[in-house]
Structure formats: C-alpha cells, structure tokens
Design a protein around this motif. Sequence first.
Motif, PDB file in Angstrom:
ATOM      1  N   LEU A  74       0.809  -1.206   0.000  1.00  0.00           N
ATOM      2  CA  LEU A  74       0.000   0.000   0.000  1.00  0.00           C
ATOM      3  C   LEU A  74       0.848   1.264   0.000  1.00  0.00           C
ATOM      4  N   ALA A  75       2.034   1.186  -0.563  1.00  0.00           N
ATOM      5  CA  ALA A  75       2.930   2.339  -0.579  1.00  0.00           C
ATOM      6  C   ALA A  75       2.295   3.496  -1.345  1.00  0.00           C
ATOM      7  N   ALA A  76       2.536   4.717  -0.866  1.00  0.00           N
ATOM      8  CA  ALA A  76       1.970   5.910  -1.489  1.00  0.00           C
ATOM      9  C   ALA A  76       2.393   6.038  -2.945  1.00  0.00           C
ATOM     10  N   GLU A  77       3.546   5.507  -3.287  1.00  0.00           N
ATOM     11  CA  GLU A  77       4.040   5.635  -4.652  1.00  0.00           C
ATOM     12  C   GLU A  77       3.511   4.543  -5.585  1.00  0.00           C
ATOM     13  N   ASP A  78       2.566   3.751  -5.141  1.00  0.00           N
ATOM     14  CA  ASP A  78       1.987   2.707  -5.987  1.00  0.00           C
ATOM     15  C   ASP A  78       1.363   3.367  -7.212  1.00  0.00           C
ATOM     16  N   PRO A  79       1.740   2.926  -8.419  1.00  0.00           N
ATOM     17  CA  PRO A  79       1.236   3.567  -9.636  1.00  0.00           C
ATOM     18  C   PRO A  79      -0.273   3.425  -9.839  1.00  0.00           C
ATOM     19  N   ARG A  80      -0.908   2.514  -9.143  1.00  0.00           N
ATOM     20  CA  ARG A  80      -2.362   2.359  -9.284  1.00  0.00           C
ATOM     21  C   ARG A  80      -3.132   3.432  -8.524  1.00  0.00           C
ATOM     22  N   TYR A  81      -2.462   4.107  -7.589  1.00  0.00           N
ATOM     23  CA  TYR A  81      -3.172   5.045  -6.727  1.00  0.00           C
ATOM     24  C   TYR A  81      -3.479   6.360  -7.434  1.00  0.00           C
ATOM     25  N   THR A  82      -4.725   6.774  -7.345  1.00  0.00           N
ATOM     26  CA  THR A  82      -5.201   8.062  -7.827  1.00  0.00           C
ATOM     27  C   THR A  82      -5.783   8.770  -6.613  1.00  0.00           C
ATOM     28  N   PRO A  83      -5.435  10.033  -6.371  1.00  0.00           N
ATOM     29  CA  PRO A  83      -6.004  10.722  -5.204  1.00  0.00           C
ATOM     30  C   PRO A  83      -7.541  10.740  -5.257  1.00  0.00           C
ATOM     31  N   VAL A  84      -8.150  10.300  -4.184  1.00  0.00           N
ATOM     32  CA  VAL A  84      -9.613  10.268  -4.080  1.00  0.00           C
ATOM     33  C   VAL A  84     -10.015  10.820  -2.719  1.00  0.00           C
ATOM     34  N   SER A  85     -11.269  11.219  -2.596  1.00  0.00           N
ATOM     35  CA  SER A  85     -11.751  11.736  -1.315  1.00  0.00           C
ATOM     36  C   SER A  85     -12.810  10.826  -0.706  1.00  0.00           C
ATOM     37  N   GLU A  86     -13.142   9.728  -1.365  1.00  0.00           N
ATOM     38  CA  GLU A  86     -14.188   8.834  -0.885  1.00  0.00           C
ATOM     39  C   GLU A  86     -13.608   7.673  -0.082  1.00  0.00           C
ATOM     40  N   TYR A  87     -14.511   7.027   0.641  1.00  0.00           N
ATOM     41  CA  TYR A  87     -14.197   5.799   1.369  1.00  0.00           C
ATOM     42  C   TYR A  87     -15.175   4.716   0.933  1.00  0.00           C
ATOM     43  N   VAL A  88     -14.798   3.478   1.143  1.00  0.00           N
ATOM     44  CA  VAL A  88     -15.710   2.367   0.903  1.00  0.00           C
ATOM     45  C   VAL A  88     -16.802   2.440   1.970  1.00  0.00           C
ATOM     46  N   SER A  89     -18.048   2.366   1.541  1.00  0.00           N
ATOM     47  CA  SER A  89     -19.167   2.436   2.480  1.00  0.00           C
ATOM     48  C   SER A  89     -19.510   1.042   2.990  1.00  0.00           C
ATOM     49  N   PRO A  90     -19.524   0.864   4.311  1.00  0.00           N
ATOM     50  CA  PRO A  90     -19.934  -0.441   4.844  1.00  0.00           C
ATOM     51  C   PRO A  90     -21.436  -0.645   4.740  1.00  0.00           C
ATOM     52  N   ASN A  91     -22.171   0.422   4.418  1.00  0.00           N
ATOM     53  CA  ASN A  91     -23.633   0.370   4.329  1.00  0.00           C
ATOM     54  C   ASN A  91     -24.095   0.614   2.897  1.00  0.00           C
ATOM     55  N   ALA A  92     -23.541  -0.139   1.976  1.00  0.00           N
ATOM     56  CA  ALA A  92     -23.879   0.053   0.564  1.00  0.00           C
ATOM     57  C   ALA A  92     -25.357  -0.212   0.321  1.00  0.00           C
ATOM     58  N   SER A  93     -25.941   0.605  -0.546  1.00  0.00           N
ATOM     59  CA  SER A  93     -27.334   0.395  -0.923  1.00  0.00           C
ATOM     60  C   SER A  93     -27.391  -0.705  -1.984  1.00  0.00           C
ATOM     61  N   ALA A  94     -28.592  -1.078  -2.348  1.00  0.00           N
ATOM     62  CA  ALA A  94     -28.766  -2.154  -3.334  1.00  0.00           C
ATOM     63  C   ALA A  94     -28.126  -1.800  -4.678  1.00  0.00           C
ATOM     64  N   LYS A  95     -28.003  -0.517  -4.980  1.00  0.00           N
ATOM     65  CA  LYS A  95     -27.424  -0.078  -6.257  1.00  0.00           C
ATOM     66  C   LYS A  95     -25.898   0.034  -6.201  1.00  0.00           C
ATOM     67  N   GLN A  96     -25.324  -0.043  -5.007  1.00  0.00           N
ATOM     68  CA  GLN A  96     -23.881   0.097  -4.838  1.00  0.00           C
ATOM     69  C   GLN A  96     -23.207  -1.258  -4.711  1.00  0.00           C
ATOM     70  N   ARG A  97     -21.947  -1.271  -5.029  1.00  0.00           N
ATOM     71  CA  ARG A  97     -21.143  -2.470  -4.880  1.00  0.00           C
ATOM     72  C   ARG A  97     -20.924  -2.735  -3.389  1.00  0.00           C
ATOM     73  N   PRO A  98     -21.086  -3.989  -2.938  1.00  0.00           N
ATOM     74  CA  PRO A  98     -20.880  -4.263  -1.504  1.00  0.00           C
ATOM     75  C   PRO A  98     -19.426  -4.026  -1.091  1.00  0.00           C
ATOM     76  N   ALA A  99     -19.247  -3.612   0.141  1.00  0.00           N
ATOM     77  CA  ALA A  99     -17.909  -3.301   0.653  1.00  0.00           C
ATOM     78  C   ALA A  99     -16.956  -4.480   0.504  1.00  0.00           C
ATOM     79  N   SER A 100     -17.449  -5.693   0.691  1.00  0.00           N
ATOM     80  CA  SER A 100     -16.567  -6.865   0.616  1.00  0.00           C
ATOM     81  C   SER A 100     -15.941  -7.042  -0.763  1.00  0.00           C
TER      82      SER A 100
END
Length: 132
Positions: free
Chosen positions: A2-28
């Motif tokens: 999970l190094a900060a320099e991982d090329p896959r990382y794009t700065p984001v402001s969201e978090y995975v929601s543990p309470n996903a709605s039926a239209k959202q992808r489940p946290a797992s």
Amino acid sequence: MLAAEDPRYTPVSEYVSPNASAKQRPASDFFSYDFDTGEIMPSDQLSSIEWSVARRTITDIDLNDSQLGENDPNHLWRQRRAQLDLLREATIAHDDDELAAMIVEDLMLPDSPFSSFVQAYVRTPGSEFASV
C-alpha cells in the motif's frame, strides 16, 4: 503493498461504504485478504479509482492496525486470524457435514465479527471450506 508511490493510486476523497445500498457495490468486493497474516488489501479486481478508494479506506482508517504491532492481542491481523482459527476448530471438530455447514453459515452472517473475511476465505478456491 500500500505504498503511497503505488502507480495504481489516484487521489480520491471517498471511502468504501460499509452500508452500501442495493445499487452500490458491496464493501466486501473492494477488499482481498492475506489469510496467513490477516492483512486486508484492495482487490485486484477493481478499476483504478475503486482500487484507490479501497486503499484510502485501508490506510486512513488503519484497517491493518500497523501501529499496534503484531504481538498485540487487539491487533486486527491477530483478530482476523483468530476468527479463521475459530472457523477451523468449529468445523474440524465435527464429523457432521451438516453441522459444519451451519457453523460456517453463522460465521458468515453480516453481524458476525469479520464475516466478510470468513466469507472471502470460504469462497477462496483451494480453501478446506470451499466445498462446505
């Protein structure tokens, strides 16, 4: 990793929601696990944005609890491993496949501790529980 320099990382402001709605992808769906260490990681099955959201969730909330140390009984890695050990002990101790399946199902209920970790392990090809 999970190094900060991982090329896959794009700065984001969201978090995975543990309470996903039926239209959202489940946290797992956002996470994968190292079953030897109990470490949680972003799933490799995600888009780069989803991967970044999962990574940010892990690091900002400190889901791997890196500051506690692996020898601390409250360390999340140790707690995840303890849940797997409980799963193994509860199912191996019984010769009754039906009872073992009921125990596995109980450990996978959403309100059970580390249920998504147990679900991921049970569904992993090659797991001793994949056929339960």
